[in-house]
Motif scaffolding. Structure first.
Motif, short mmCIF file in Angstrom:
data_model
loop_
_atom_site.label_atom_id
_atom_site.label_comp_id
_atom_site.label_asym_id
_atom_site.label_seq_id
_atom_site.Cartn_x
_atom_site.Cartn_y
_atom_site.Cartn_z
N ARG A 159 15.95 15.17 1.75
CA ARG A 159 17.21 14.61 0.62
C ARG A 159 17.23 12.91 0.01
NH1 ARG A 159 18.91 20.03 1.60
NH2 ARG A 159 17.65 21.00 0.44
N PHE A 160 17.96 12.43 1.45
CA PHE A 160 18.68 11.48 0.77
C PHE A 160 17.24 9.93 0.60
CE2 PHE A 160 23.07 11.24 3.91
CZ PHE A 160 22.91 11.89 2.73
N ILE A 161 16.16 10.26 1.42
CA ILE A 161 15.03 9.02 1.21
C ILE A 161 14.36 9.27 0.31
CG2 ILE A 161 13.33 10.37 2.86
CD1 ILE A 161 14.93 6.68 3.28
N THR A 162 14.14 10.69 -0.10
CA THR A 162 13.62 10.88 -1.69
C THR A 162 14.28 10.31 -2.31
OG1 THR A 162 12.53 12.71 -0.79
CG2 THR A 162 12.51 12.89 -3.04
N ALA A 163 15.17 9.94 -2.39
CA ALA A 163 16.24 9.25 -3.24
C ALA A 163 15.57 8.11 -3.42
CB ALA A 163 17.64 9.64 -3.13
N VAL A 164 15.72 7.38 -2.60
CA VAL A 164 16.23 6.10 -1.91
C VAL A 164 14.57 5.57 -2.58
CG1 VAL A 164 16.39 4.34 -0.27
CG2 VAL A 164 18.08 5.84 -0.22
N ALA A 165 13.57 6.31 -2.01
CA ALA A 165 12.30 6.03 -1.88
C ALA A 165 12.45 5.69 -3.85
CB ALA A 165 11.44 6.82 -1.83
N SER A 166 13.10 6.40 -4.27
CA SER A 166 12.20 6.17 -6.00
C SER A 166 13.03 4.91 -6.30
CB SER A 166 13.42 7.41 -6.71
OG SER A 166 13.32 8.54 -6.54
N ASN A 167 13.28 4.05 -5.72
CA ASN A 167 13.61 2.63 -5.67
C ASN A 167 12.41 1.62 -5.76
OD1 ASN A 167 16.59 1.91 -6.49
ND2 ASN A 167 16.96 3.38 -4.80
N MET A 168 11.56 2.38 -4.69
CA MET A 168 10.13 1.46 -4.74
C MET A 168 9.64 1.33 -6.32
SD MET A 168 10.39 0.75 -2.17
CE MET A 168 9.59 0.09 -1.41
N THR A 169 8.46 0.95 -6.22
CA THR A 169 7.99 0.13 -7.89
C THR A 169 6.25 1.11 -7.38
OG1 THR A 169 7.36 -1.37 -7.89
CG2 THR A 169 9.51 -0.68 -8.61
N SER A 170 5.68 1.31 -6.07
CA SER A 170 4.59 1.79 -5.96
C SER A 170 5.01 3.13 -4.92
CB SER A 170 4.25 1.02 -3.89
OG SER A 170 5.32 0.76 -3.90
N ASP A 171 3.69 3.60 -4.72
CA ASP A 171 3.82 5.40 -4.75
C ASP A 171 4.47 5.17 -3.20
OD1 ASP A 171 2.58 5.96 -6.81
OD2 ASP A 171 1.35 6.88 -5.86
N VAL A 172 5.13 6.35 -2.96
CA VAL A 172 5.63 6.66 -1.35
C VAL A 172 5.81 8.40 -1.40
CG1 VAL A 172 7.56 6.99 -0.74
CG2 VAL A 172 7.07 5.33 -1.54
N VAL A 173 4.36 9.07 -0.58
CA VAL A 173 4.41 10.23 -0.10
C VAL A 173 5.85 10.47 0.60
CG1 VAL A 173 3.37 12.23 0.77
CG2 VAL A 173 2.47 10.44 -0.82
N SER B 248 1.05 -0.94 0.15
CA SER B 248 0.24 -0.86 0.19
C SER B 248 1.07 1.29 0.21
CB SER B 248 -1.04 -0.02 1.13
OG SER B 248 -0.25 -0.04 2.80
N ASP B 249 0.29 2.35 -0.14
CA ASP B 249 1.29 3.86 -0.45
C ASP B 249 1.43 4.04 1.21
OD1 ASP B 249 0.21 4.04 -3.01
OD2 ASP B 249 -1.01 5.52 -3.37
N ILE B 250 2.84 4.50 1.49
CA ILE B 250 2.85 4.70 2.46
C ILE B 250 3.64 6.56 2.37
CG2 ILE B 250 3.60 2.52 2.96
CD1 ILE B 250 6.73 3.98 2.49
N THR B 251 3.52 7.11 4.28
CA THR B 251 3.58 8.36 3.83
C THR B 251 4.92 8.40 4.95
OG1 THR B 251 1.62 9.60 3.71
CG2 THR B 251 3.35 11.10 4.25
N ILE B 252 6.12 9.15 4.39
CA ILE B 252 7.27 9.39 5.56
C ILE B 252 7.29 11.18 5.48
CG2 ILE B 252 9.03 9.09 5.64
CD1 ILE B 252 9.98 6.86 3.28
N ASN B 253 7.44 10.85 7.58
CA ASN B 253 7.56 12.29 8.04
C ASN B 253 9.10 12.52 8.16
OD1 ASN B 253 7.76 14.29 9.40
ND2 ASN B 253 5.64 14.21 10.33
N CYS B 254 9.40 13.23 7.57
CA CYS B 254 11.65 13.33 8.38
C CYS B 254 11.36 14.31 9.32
CB CYS B 254 11.71 13.89 6.39
SG CYS B 254 11.98 12.99 4.89
N ARG B 255 10.70 14.90 9.34
CA ARG B 255 10.22 15.38 10.72
C ARG B 255 11.05 16.56 10.01
NH1 ARG B 255 11.36 11.35 15.73
NH2 ARG B 255 10.41 9.36 14.38
N ASP B 256 12.46 16.98 10.90
CA ASP B 256 13.19 18.37 11.27
C ASP B 256 14.33 18.00 10.26
OD1 ASP B 256 11.07 20.23 11.99
OD2 ASP B 256 11.90 19.84 14.10
#
Length: 424
Positions: free
Chosen positions: A98-112, A84-92
């Protein structure tokens, strides 16, 4: 929001062992999530940024196990298609965003990817556009960002004049790209030592990043990263506060397990202090910084050690003459605008600090007056402002809990070396 008043100090040649580096830990955590097997990280710093990073990779499918204080095991992601779609909260954490936006781009499902209101103001354009050019579907150039991979690879141009974190994130993410990735760099790369930090971290997991030229990097496709065991080296930026504390108290301080081999620019901060007149002695893995007379103002390019600029500015207030700090335009894009907010707050004390969009000029030896100083929700400002109380007891730091971002035990560590404060 908490407020702290610095009451007094009785620093007498203390010894300090600083917790592990959050800069290294952030890199190791996201790379471990892409590696096969179980990685063990020891001396992992315990702070809000690292908690957010561990939570983020676990949401992406990595298995995180807390073994002991400062010891974490991370089993890499095995399924890059989430149910299922997930939302990651990077807090502060700007680094994590920057890192997790790039890493999450390896997923083939939606990530927010989302974050605090303050982080939503920080630029993301470069990484978003780069990911689009590499085949990722990205819906926005600012947080929150919805994306879907995988990263196909290819050729991309990247402007690294505002932040090195964009490049670091892409270097890590593209290790798993479908085809080779070539990154063409444009603009003057800021904080280049942090790029080397990332390359070294990738190498520890068996990854490869090749330098084709000064302006072109090649990341081979579909790399199989190997899990490893790492003892996270002490944080060199956190060390700077204790160096400064000893000098302000006109004594010496010994830092154990100092990371002399770190490519991180801030690891050379003791050389700046030596230029100002401090006595510096290396003793094995220990660094001793001692006071041998009033510090002198200097001219210094801090482009490769931006995170210790607030520490230096505070020291410069009590140095003789003028300190001119240059090549720091990228400080405007940190947790606060570390040029404007830092200087405006310190000028409330009656300091004489001038600044431009890429420089700070501090006239030392001013007659300072007590005032409340806001950290502007920036951990680096909070920790630096606290040091002023060594020379100006009674100074108050507002929004003092900002230290939790990188060094939650900061106030306790100050207490251990003899700097007393109280929560108001």
């Amino acid at each position: 929001m908490t407020t702290r008043k610095i009451i007094s100090h009785s620093i007498q040649a203390p010894t300090v062992t600083v917790p592990g580096s959050k800069y290294l830990a952030n890199r190791y955590i996201v790379i471990a999530a892409l590696a096969g097997g179980v990685t063990t990280l020891r001396n992992l710093p315990q702070n809000d940024d690292i908690e957010a990073a561990l939570e983020a990779v676990s949401q992406l499918g990595a298995r995180v196990s807390y073994v002991d204080d400062g010891v974490v095991e991370i089993e890499g992601i095995t399924n890059f298609q989430l149910d299922s779609d997930i939302t990651i909260n990077c807090r502060d954490s700007g680094t994590l965003s920057r890192f997790i936006t790039a890493v999450a781009s390896n997923m083939t499902s939606d990530v927010v990817i989302d974050a605090s209101e303050q982080m939503k103001q920080r630029p993301m354009d470069e990484v978003s556009q780069s990911l689009r050019e590499l085949g990722v579907v990205v819906d926005s150039d600012k947080l929150p960002i919805r994306l879907r991979g995988p990263i196909l690879g290819g050729v991309v141009e990247l402007d690294t004049s505002r932040s090195s974190q964009y490049l670091s994130g892409l270097l890590i993410a593209c290790l798993r790209a479908e085809s080779d990735t070539r990154i063409l760099l444009k603009g003057k790369t800021v904080s280049s030592s942090y790029i080397q930090l990332t390359k070294d971290a990738i190498a520890r997991f068996g990854g490869v990043v090749s330098e084709v030229s000064d302006t072109e990097l090649l990341i081979p496709a579909k790399q199989q990263l190997r899990a490893t065991e790492i003892n996270v080296a002490s944080d060199v930026v956190s060390s700077s506060y204790f160096m400064a504390a000893g000098l302000l108290a006109e004594t010496s301080i010994r830092l154990e397990s100092f990371d002399f081999e770190s490519p991180q620019g801030e690891s050379q901060f003791y050389m700046v202090l030596e230029k100002m007149g401090a006595e510096v002695v290396k003793q094995g893995e220990s660094l001793v910084v001692g006071y041998k007379g009033p510090l002198k103002g200097i001219d210094v390019d801090m482009g490769d050690m931006p995170d210790v600029v607030p520490t230096l500015v505070v020291l410069a207030l009590f140095a003789e003459g003028k300190t001119n700090i240059t090549n720091i335009a990228h400080l405007a894009f940190k947790e606060s605008n570390r040029i404007v907010d830092l200087c405006d707050q310190l000028n409330r004390l009656g300091a004489n600090i001038e600044y431009s969009n890429d420089s700070i000029h501090v006239s030392g030896g001013q007659d300072l007056q007590l005032s409340n100083l806001s950290s502007c929700h920036d951990h680096r400002l909070a920790m630096s402002f606290a040091l002023i109380g060594i020379r100006l007891p009674g100074v108050v730091v507002e929004d003092a809990q900002a230290v939790e971002k990188s060094f939650p035990l900061y106030w306790e560590f100050l207490e251990k070396i003899g700097v007393k404060s109280e929560e108001l």
